[in-house]
Design a protein around this motif. Structure first.
Motif, PDB file in Angstrom:
ATOM      1  N   UNK A   1       0.789  -1.209   0.080  1.00 43.11           N
ATOM      2  CA  UNK A   1      -0.086  -0.101  -0.017  1.00 43.11           C
ATOM      3  C   UNK A   1       1.055   1.161   0.122  1.00 43.11           C
ATOM      4  N   UNK A   2       1.999   1.202   0.654  1.00 45.33           N
ATOM      5  CA  UNK A   2       2.898   2.383   0.761  1.00 45.33           C
ATOM      6  C   UNK A   2       4.246   2.213   1.345  1.00 45.33           C
ATOM      7  N   UNK A   3       4.998   3.025   1.476  1.00 43.35           N
ATOM      8  CA  UNK A   3       6.253   2.742   1.907  1.00 43.35           C
ATOM      9  C   UNK A   3       7.056   4.038   2.608  1.00 43.35           C
ATOM     10  N   UNK A   4       7.785   3.784   3.644  1.00 44.13           N
ATOM     11  CA  UNK A   4       8.661   5.018   4.181  1.00 44.13           C
ATOM     12  C   UNK A   4       9.885   5.107   3.993  1.00 44.13           C
ATOM     13  N   UNK A   5      10.455   5.591   3.075  1.00 43.33           N
ATOM     14  CA  UNK A   5      11.860   5.579   2.809  1.00 43.33           C
ATOM     15  C   UNK A   5      12.495   6.527   3.660  1.00 43.33           C
ATOM     16  N   UNK A   6      13.850   5.911   3.867  1.00 47.66           N
ATOM     17  CA  UNK A   6      14.928   6.743   4.770  1.00 47.66           C
ATOM     18  C   UNK A   6      16.278   7.060   4.244  1.00 47.66           C
ATOM     19  N   UNK A   7      16.957   7.634   4.771  1.00 42.65           N
ATOM     20  CA  UNK A   7      18.320   7.728   4.306  1.00 42.65           C
ATOM     21  C   UNK A   7      19.477   7.048   5.329  1.00 42.65           C
ATOM     22  N   UNK A   8      18.816   6.263   6.248  1.00 43.81           N
ATOM     23  CA  UNK A   8      19.418   5.429   7.153  1.00 43.81           C
ATOM     24  C   UNK A   8      20.154   4.171   7.025  1.00 43.81           C
ATOM     25  N   UNK A   9      21.164   3.953   7.625  1.00 43.64           N
ATOM     26  CA  UNK A   9      21.633   2.614   7.508  1.00 43.64           C
ATOM     27  C   UNK A   9      20.702   1.526   7.859  1.00 43.64           C
ATOM     28  N   UNK A  10      20.652   0.763   7.243  1.00 43.79           N
ATOM     29  CA  UNK A  10      19.498  -0.437   7.538  1.00 43.79           C
ATOM     30  C   UNK A  10      19.777  -0.945   8.917  1.00 43.79           C
ATOM     31  N   UNK A  11      21.226  -0.957   9.603  1.00 42.37           N
ATOM     32  CA  UNK A  11      21.151  -1.679  10.851  1.00 42.37           C
ATOM     33  C   UNK A  11      20.502  -0.783  11.875  1.00 42.37           C
ATOM     34  N   UNK A  12      19.753   0.475  11.513  1.00 42.60           N
ATOM     35  CA  UNK A  12      19.100   1.032  12.768  1.00 42.60           C
ATOM     36  C   UNK A  12      17.852   0.454  12.862  1.00 42.60           C
ATOM     37  N   UNK A  13      17.450  -0.006  12.076  1.00 38.72           N
ATOM     38  CA  UNK A  13      15.989  -0.753  12.041  1.00 38.72           C
ATOM     39  C   UNK A  13      16.197  -2.127  12.491  1.00 38.72           C
ATOM     40  N   UNK A  14      15.846  -2.178  14.045  1.00 45.14           N
ATOM     41  CA  UNK A  14      16.175  -3.709  14.615  1.00 45.14           C
ATOM     42  C   UNK A  14      14.997  -4.349  14.731  1.00 45.14           C
ATOM     43  N   UNK A  15      13.752  -3.780  14.962  1.00 51.83           N
ATOM     44  CA  UNK A  15      12.484  -4.321  15.111  1.00 51.83           C
ATOM     45  C   UNK A  15      11.487  -3.473  14.691  1.00 51.83           C
ATOM     46  N   UNK A  16      10.082  -4.061  14.630  1.00 50.30           N
ATOM     47  CA  UNK A  16       8.900  -3.295  14.209  1.00 50.30           C
ATOM     48  C   UNK A  16       7.895  -3.998  14.948  1.00 50.30           C
ATOM     49  N   UNK A  17       6.858  -3.114  15.412  1.00 44.78           N
ATOM     50  CA  UNK A  17       5.785  -3.341  16.177  1.00 44.78           C
ATOM     51  C   UNK A  17       4.494  -2.648  15.567  1.00 44.78           C
ATOM     52  N   UNK A  18       3.382  -3.348  15.853  1.00 49.51           N
ATOM     53  CA  UNK A  18       2.081  -2.658  15.313  1.00 49.51           C
ATOM     54  C   UNK A  18       1.237  -2.635  16.329  1.00 49.51           C
TER      55      UNK A  18
ATOM     56  N   UNK B   1       5.734   1.359  15.437  1.00 47.89           N
ATOM     57  CA  UNK B   1       6.769   1.604  16.320  1.00 47.89           C
ATOM     58  C   UNK B   1       8.273   0.763  15.839  1.00 47.89           C
ATOM     59  N   UNK B   2       9.229   1.331  15.492  1.00 43.73           N
ATOM     60  CA  UNK B   2      10.396   0.921  15.063  1.00 43.73           C
ATOM     61  C   UNK B   2      11.653   1.038  16.149  1.00 43.73           C
ATOM     62  N   UNK B   3      11.989   0.081  16.484  1.00 44.11           N
ATOM     63  CA  UNK B   3      13.198  -0.037  17.498  1.00 44.11           C
ATOM     64  C   UNK B   3      14.513   0.313  16.722  1.00 44.11           C
ATOM     65  N   UNK B   4      15.081   1.289  17.263  1.00 43.26           N
ATOM     66  CA  UNK B   4      16.185   2.072  16.408  1.00 43.26           C
ATOM     67  C   UNK B   4      17.573   1.847  17.243  1.00 43.26           C
TER      68      UNK B   4
END
Length: 400
Positions: A114-131, A139-142
């Motif tokens: 449906x959609x996406x959130x793009x960032x300029x961050x290193x992928x290592x910053x996204x450790x987990x995701x909750x809904x 919520x993204x664990x950073x």
């Protein structure tokens, strides 16, 4: 065209512009499970974060023969997944940067981005995701920068505002949303509770110092079950979010990374030279008991776990999904492997004529050479027509 006078003659040179850049676009693909990095199970359906396919969905109603249902309409590198109210969020990598996708999974055979959130961050910053339960907030664990709160009220345009961030004092490895609160496994800083009733202005609601390094968290029965990397499962009473208190803990004896809970059973993934599933009786939260363990793969082979209906669903990387029965586990009875599902074909060469394509490759269950025939008349939806099985070493198939 450039013209230059030279004595009594004129020299004319023509400059040919370079061709436009070659930018191939994928039209279609034959979906599969891919490399399974995380898993969530709801009822008889498992949702897996997949490298290559982004999100793949599996029917696990018959654990001995789980079947593939469908993959995202456009593949991507999926790493973590959460599911609620007919929506899934998957964190992963796009063009070398951290990315979040929102998908409609109301039809498991055809999940749609449906959609996406793009960032300029290193992928290592996204450790987990909750809904959250309504699927309107993620919520993204950073890690060292805490948590991000993402508004999904318009799933076509997931939004993270400048103030929708809470910097926990430790390393936010994992989080779970319950109502207006986020419970964060915050590394060496223990458990943090964050009030997100106003997502644009999250506030600290409570905390509990826990020795060790808290790596994962699950909620059930007004308690938080926390995987302490130093080799424990810690149980915390969160009936009062502002004043969490530790009930009990059990020593696993190996590095501990993942946790899932259902009823009176908790499962943790622990690791030394191998990866294990450890089954724990949590019916008495102040005195949890380690019942039994089973080795599943080499160290770091398990990527995620889910627990549903007395069965453990293991995200096992290139080995796909494995399913274990833990209902009858005791100190003398180990978990039982019920079934598994993974991609069974690795393509190596292909050729096409008209609407027919042939692909050679490796049939992975027995490592033999195989040829597949596909109908590609609809490029966006290729279909397998048939296959030629052999007993040959795949090295014999050099081209097609």
């Amino acid at each position: 065209v450039n013209s230059q006078a030279c004595s009594n003659s004129v020299v004319v040179s023509t400059v040919t512009p370079p061709p436009p850049p070659f930018n191939p676009q994928r039209v279609g693909f034959l979906p599969g499970v891919g490399t399974v990095n995380d898993i969530v199970t709801i009822g008889n359906v498992a949702y897996v974060a997949s490298n290559t396919f982004g999100l793949s969905i599996i029917n696990v109603g018959t654990p001995a023969t789980p079947t593939f249902l469908g993959s995202a309409n456009n593949g991507f590198n999926g790493q973590k997944v959460a599911v609620a109210s007919g929506h899934a969020v998957v964190s992963g990598t796009k063009d070398g940067k951290a990315n979040l996708w929102v998908l409609d999974v109301s039809d498991p055979s055809a999940p749609q981005i449906l959609g996406e959130l793009s960032t300029t961050l290193n992928p290592a910053f996204f450790l987990d995701v909750a809904l959250n339960q309504s699927g309107t907030l993620a919520v993204i664990s950073m890690g060292a920068t805490g948590i991000w709160i993402v508004d999904l009220s318009n799933p076509a345009v997931p939004t993270h505002c400048a103030t929708c961030t809470f910097d926990t004092p430790g390393t936010a490895y994992a989080s779970v949303i319950d109502g207006n609160f986020v419970y964060v496994a915050d590394g060496a800083q223990g458990l943090r509770v964050v009030n997100i009733s106003n997502p644009a202005a999250p506030t600290s609601a409570g905390n509990l110092t826990i020795s060790g390094i808290q790596r994962d968290i699950a909620l059930a029965n007004s308690r938080a079950y926390i995987a302490d990397q130093q080799g424990r499962l810690v149980i915390v009473d969160i009936a009062t979010p502002s004043a969490p208190r530790q009930d009990g803990a059990v020593v696993i004896g190996r590095y501990t990374f993942n946790v899932a809970v259902e009823g009176t059973r908790a499962i943790v993934r622990s690791s030394d030279s191998a990866d294990y599933l450890d089954v724990i009786n949590v019916s008495t939260p102040t005195a949890p008991v380690l019942l039994n363990s089973i080795a599943v793969d080499a160290a770091n082979g398990i990527k995620g776990i889910s627990l549903s209906g007395g069965k453990v669903f293991v995200a096992n990387g290139t080995l796909g999904v494995k399913i274990y029965d833990i209902q009858n586990v005791t100190t003398s009875v180990q978990p039982v492997l019920l079934g598994a599902v993974k991609d069974d074909f690795t393509a190596t060469h292909s050729a096409k004529a008209g609407s027919i394509a042939v692909v050679t490759g490796i049939y992975t269950p027995n490592n033999t050479a195989r040829l597949r025939v596909l109908d590609v008349s609809a490029p966006s939806a290729p279909q397998i027509l048939g296959a030629l099985s052999t007993t040959l070493n795949p090295a014999f198939f050099l081209d097609v």
